[in-house]
Design an enzyme around this catalytic site. Structure first.
Site, mmCIF file in Angstrom:
data_model
loop_
_atom_site.group_PDB
_atom_site.id
_atom_site.type_symbol
_atom_site.label_atom_id
_atom_site.label_comp_id
_atom_site.label_asym_id
_atom_site.label_seq_id
_atom_site.Cartn_x
_atom_site.Cartn_y
_atom_site.Cartn_z
ATOM 1 C CE LYS A 187 -38.986 55.022 84.335
ATOM 2 N NZ LYS A 187 -38.751 56.411 83.997
ATOM 3 N N GLY A 240 -45.665 57.960 91.967
ATOM 4 C CA GLY A 240 -46.159 58.520 90.707
ATOM 5 C C GLY A 240 -47.672 58.409 90.650
ATOM 6 C CB SER A 241 -50.014 58.637 87.837
ATOM 7 O OG SER A 241 -49.760 57.501 87.046
ATOM 8 N N GLY A 245 -49.115 53.187 88.888
ATOM 9 C CA GLY A 245 -48.902 52.357 90.082
ATOM 10 C C GLY A 245 -49.683 51.052 90.013
ATOM 11 C CD GLU A 262 -46.219 59.477 97.656
ATOM 12 O OE1 GLU A 262 -47.355 59.826 97.216
ATOM 13 O OE2 GLU A 262 -45.203 60.149 97.525
ATOM 14 C CB CYS A 296 -48.593 63.282 96.183
ATOM 15 S SG CYS A 296 -47.441 62.801 94.936
ATOM 16 C CD GLU A 393 -52.527 64.358 92.602
ATOM 17 O OE1 GLU A 393 -52.515 63.397 91.791
ATOM 18 O OE2 GLU A 393 -51.795 64.403 93.591
HETATM 19 C C1 SIN Z 1 -45.084 64.484 97.296
HETATM 20 O O1 SIN Z 1 -46.139 64.970 97.625
HETATM 21 O O2 SIN Z 1 -44.891 64.089 96.166
HETATM 22 C C2 SIN Z 1 -44.002 64.403 98.331
HETATM 23 C C3 SIN Z 1 -44.129 65.573 99.170
HETATM 24 C C4 SIN Z 1 -43.426 65.496 100.479
HETATM 25 O O3 SIN Z 1 -42.616 64.616 100.760
HETATM 26 O O4 SIN Z 1 -43.708 66.389 101.264
#
Ligand code: SIN
Length: 494
Positions: A187, A240-241, A245, A262, A296, A393
């Site tokens: 997706k 994602g968030s 998650g 992640e 992120c 964030e």
């Molecule tokens: C992320 O922060 O969303 C991925 C960034 C990365 O792989 O460096």
């Protein structure tokens, strides 16, 4: 001619820009479509097939039917060769992929091309790892018995990825899944589905068997629920968030799927008095303003020790002043737009909150340009822990500078977060480097560098930033089950 049309005309392979779903080995144009926007103008870039829940169910069934024979009819070496071909095609088409990626995400052409190369690096890494799915032989405590393990693919994997890295987040998950012998149902993010579709076209050209990769673009939030609950899906990988998650992890418990998450971060970026200041400023620019602050792992809280706070702030402001905002594909641009209006609103909210509580705006501090989703790159000083920026964030081009006096104080501040994805610090003191690298509560630490991402580096967080590792020597195992085989009574043969 509108900006995006002009650049779409320049694609060498125009077939790569496509809004179709890929289900059961067939490209499908649905009657129902959703709009994808080009962030520097806010105008419609194109219309993409909007898959229904039935489409997802069909894609999952088809991926399930295809997976077993894919695994049984290929060796790790053969899957590695297939991935190698895909890697080569991605690199051959890097310019076209970068144009598509920049148009849907907004990042500059340079960053977009860098991301395409980064995306390919996961495919080539897992092309090698495909041949290294080692098992073990284990000395058994029972006489005349051999105990060994083999690694098997988990089966169908549900893949849900974000818009900030439209290519690399796909390959970081799909690369190891295919290397292990799994099939995938993807997706893609509804903001940036075109890169996933283009990458899939190249995977098919590389010879990936039909139905091993399924792509279902959609605006329907229930689709994620389907991937998290369908019993045929054996593994869910989500970036994602943290909120989403947690919800998906809860849903996945119903069928006890393997899950990798992640999620959000709130990375501290610490500069000590003894740091190489040029390096710290250069790294802060990369780490904070890459992808217009929408990563992120980007520096979210900049802690600078009192003795260098003034000098660091001045140099950072000078570097930010030199950024040129504009559409990602304009050659002068060094800072693209944010992805959408709500991203701009979030930066605005964080700046206004900090300003109202006493922070000083050193540069920036407002949305900019009349069209598109831009916010001026901003540096705030005199930031304190009671401001939203210290807890949440921002996911935008905002560098808030906090001052501190001692290592113990900054460690406490840095770890005072429910997130634990990445952390950075700058110091010339080797003992402090070792001490702090161990004491920072996060999955990834950068010491005297803001660049921590690479195919060979384990990527992933702790605390509410999620679990599971992507890339590296650990990434393949996320898509495998370990089976133990005990061969007993070996003394009783005739
Ligand atoms: C992320 O922060 O969303 C991925 C960034 C990365 O792989 O460096």
């Amino acid at each position: 001619m509108p900006y995006h049309e002009q650049h779409l005309q320049s694609l060498k392979d125009k077939g790569l820009f496509c809004g179709d779903a890929f289900i059961g080995g067939r490209w499908i144009s649905k009657d129902k479509k959703f709009d994808v926007y080009e962030p520097s103008s806010g105008s419609v870039l194109g219309k993409v097939s909007d898959c229904s829940l039935d489409d997802f169910k069909q894609a999952i069934r088809s991926a399930e039917e295809a997976q077993r024979s894919f695994y049984q009819s290929t060796t790790g070496t053969a899957r590695g060769a297939l991935l190698r071909k895909w890697n080569d095609l991605i690199l051959e088409n890097a310019d076209d992929l970068a144009v598509i990626l920049s148009l849907e995400n907004g990042k500059t052409f340079g960053e977009a091309k860098g991301e395409v190369i980064y995306a390919a690096s996961f495919i080539s890494w897992f092309a090698e790892e495909a041949t290294r799915a080692y098992g073990a032989t284990i000395p058994s405590s029972t006489p005349h018995t051999t105990l060994m393990t083999i690694r098997e693919p988990v089966g169908v994997c549900g893949i849900i990825t974000p818009w900030n890295f439209p290519a690399a987040m796909i390959t970081r998950k799909v690369g190891p899944a295919l290397a292990a012998g799994c099939s995938v149902v993807i997706k893609p993010p509804s903001e940036t589905p075109y890169s996933t579709i283009a990458l899939t076209k190249l995977a098919v050209r590389a010879g990936l068997p039909p139905s091993i990769i399924e792509v279902c673009p959609t605006k329907d939030r229930q689709a994620a629920t389907e991937l998290a609950t369908n019993p045929l899906v054996k593994k869910l990988s989500f970036t994602g968030s943290t909120g989403v998650g947690k919800m998906l992890a809860n849903l996945a418990t119903g069928t006890l799927k393997k899950v990798s998450l992640e999620l959000g971060g709130n990375a501290p970026f610490i500069v000590f008095d003894d740091a190489n200041l040029d390096l710290a400023v250069e790294s802060a620019m990369f780490c904070k303003f890459r992808c217009t602050g929408q990563t992120c792992v980007c520096a979210n809280r900049l802690y600078v020790q009192k003795g260098v706070a003034k000098a660091f702030t001045e140099r950072l402001v000078e570097a930010v002043q030199a950024l040129k905002m504009g559409p990602g594909l304009d050659s002068a641009t060094t800072q693209g737009p944010l992805v959408n209006k709500s991203a701009v609103e979030k930066v605005k909210e964080h700046v206004e909150d900090a300003f109202s509580k006493g922070a000083k705006i050193e540069i920036g501090g407002q949305p900019s340009r009349s069209t598109g989703f831009f916010y001026d790159p901003t540096v705030l000083s005199e930031v304190t822990p009671n401001m939203i920026v210290s807890r949440e964030e921002t996911f935008g081009p905002l560098a808030p500078i906090f001052q501190f006096e001692t290592e113990a104080e900054v460690l406490q501040l840095a770890n005072d977060s429910e997130f634990g994805l990445a952390g950075y610090f700058f110091s010339q003191d080797i003992a402090r480097a070792m001490r702090l690298a161990q004491k920072l509560e996060c999955g990834m630490v950068g010491v005297n560098t803001g660049k921590i991402s690479a195919a060979e580096a384990p990527f992933g967080g702790i605390k509410e930033s999620g679990y599971g590792k992507e890339g590296s020597l650990y990434g393949l195992a996320e898509y495998q089950n370990i089976k133990s085989i005990t061969i007993g009574n070996q003394d009783t043969g005739s």
